[in-house]
Write a protein that holds these residues in place. Structure first.
Motif, PDB file in Angstrom:
ATOM      1  N   ASP A  51      12.497  39.378  37.541  1.00  0.00           N
ATOM      2  CA  ASP A  51      13.774  38.772  37.897  1.00  0.00           C
ATOM      3  C   ASP A  51      13.971  38.788  39.409  1.00  0.00           C
ATOM      4  N   ALA A  52      13.620  39.873  40.068  1.00  0.00           N
ATOM      5  CA  ALA A  52      13.745  39.955  41.527  1.00  0.00           C
ATOM      6  C   ALA A  52      12.858  38.917  42.217  1.00  0.00           C
ATOM      7  N   VAL A  53      11.676  38.661  41.669  1.00  0.00           N
ATOM      8  CA  VAL A  53      10.786  37.633  42.224  1.00  0.00           C
ATOM      9  C   VAL A  53      11.432  36.257  42.073  1.00  0.00           C
ATOM     10  N   ILE A  54      11.988  35.989  40.904  1.00  0.00           N
ATOM     11  CA  ILE A  54      12.639  34.696  40.665  1.00  0.00           C
ATOM     12  C   ILE A  54      13.791  34.495  41.649  1.00  0.00           C
ATOM     13  N   VAL A  55      14.615  35.513  41.836  1.00  0.00           N
ATOM     14  CA  VAL A  55      15.737  35.417  42.772  1.00  0.00           C
ATOM     15  C   VAL A  55      15.224  35.164  44.187  1.00  0.00           C
ATOM     16  N   ALA A  56      14.155  35.839  44.587  1.00  0.00           N
ATOM     17  CA  ALA A  56      13.597  35.639  45.933  1.00  0.00           C
ATOM     18  C   ALA A  56      13.097  34.211  46.126  1.00  0.00           C
ATOM     19  N   VAL A  57      12.460  33.646  45.101  1.00  0.00           N
ATOM     20  CA  VAL A  57      11.988  32.261  45.194  1.00  0.00           C
ATOM     21  C   VAL A  57      13.178  31.311  45.286  1.00  0.00           C
ATOM     22  N   GLN A  58      14.214  31.557  44.491  1.00  0.00           N
ATOM     23  CA  GLN A  58      15.410  30.708  44.551  1.00  0.00           C
ATOM     24  C   GLN A  58      16.059  30.776  45.931  1.00  0.00           C
ATOM     25  N   PHE A  61      13.816  28.809  48.448  1.00  0.00           N
ATOM     26  CA  PHE A  61      13.823  27.357  48.224  1.00  0.00           C
ATOM     27  C   PHE A  61      15.132  26.928  47.566  1.00  0.00           C
ATOM     28  N   PRO A  62      16.259  27.044  48.276  1.00  0.00           N
ATOM     29  CA  PRO A  62      17.546  26.702  47.658  1.00  0.00           C
ATOM     30  C   PRO A  62      17.594  25.232  47.253  1.00  0.00           C
ATOM     31  N   GLY A  63      18.103  24.998  46.058  1.00  0.00           N
ATOM     32  CA  GLY A  63      18.241  23.641  45.551  1.00  0.00           C
ATOM     33  C   GLY A  63      16.968  23.063  44.946  1.00  0.00           C
ATOM     34  N   PHE A  64      15.856  23.774  45.050  1.00  0.00           N
ATOM     35  CA  PHE A  64      14.611  23.302  44.448  1.00  0.00           C
ATOM     36  C   PHE A  64      14.589  23.697  42.980  1.00  0.00           C
ATOM     37  N   ARG A  65      13.840  22.911  42.192  1.00  0.00           N
ATOM     38  CA  ARG A  65      13.715  23.191  40.755  1.00  0.00           C
ATOM     39  C   ARG A  65      12.262  23.085  40.342  1.00  0.00           C
ATOM     40  N   PHE A  66      11.883  23.929  39.404  1.00  0.00           N
ATOM     41  CA  PHE A  66      10.560  23.854  38.799  1.00  0.00           C
ATOM     42  C   PHE A  66      10.553  22.774  37.729  1.00  0.00           C
ATOM     43  N   ARG A  67       9.423  22.071  37.615  1.00  0.00           N
ATOM     44  CA  ARG A  67       9.260  21.071  36.563  1.00  0.00           C
ATOM     45  C   ARG A  67       7.783  21.011  36.180  1.00  0.00           C
TER      46      ARG A  67
END
Length: 122
Positions: A51-58, A61-67
């Motif tokens: 979860d901490a890794v996910i938050v750091a990536v968010q 890269f604010p506003g970016f989304r994985f697809r």
């Protein structure tokens, strides 16, 4: 094993979820408690660390989304898929692929991540 595309979609949705409570619920349903995540930049064990890794990536890269960036492939207890990370409607500056290994309950217990395209650092 759950439908492979469904598993990949739920995985990327967890990475895209910005609400901490909703992300925690998604992660509990998707990942084993002792999930191990490894990519070229980080290696962590357990849902809180992931979860901490996910938050750091968010935050990076604010506003970016994985697809999803292609078909999902699977055999035995392994699922492989490519993904992109970028703003909606625009070319993604980040791309990679992941291999997820699921446990007997269909939860992801291991993720092996690879980065195929990353932005140049100044």
């Amino acid at each position: 094993m759950p439908a492979t595309t469904d598993l990949a979609d739920r995985y990327l949705s967890a990475w895209n979820e910005t609400d901490p409570a909703a992300r925690a619920a998604a992660m509990e349903a998707l990942f084993s408690a002792d999930v191990r995540y490894t990519d070229p930049l980080v290696a962590v064990d357990g849902r809180p660390a992931l979860d901490a890794v996910i938050v750091a990536v968010q935050e990076q890269f604010p506003g970016f989304r994985f697809r999803l960036a292609g078909p999902v492939d699977a055999h035995h207890d392994q699922v492989r898929f490519t993904w992109e990370l970028g703003p909606d409607g625009l070319e993604a500056p980040v791309a990679g692929s992941d291999v997820a290994v699921v446990d007997d309950e269909g939860r992801i217990r291991t993720v092996l991540g690879f980065l195929d395209r990353v932005p140049a650092q100044p």
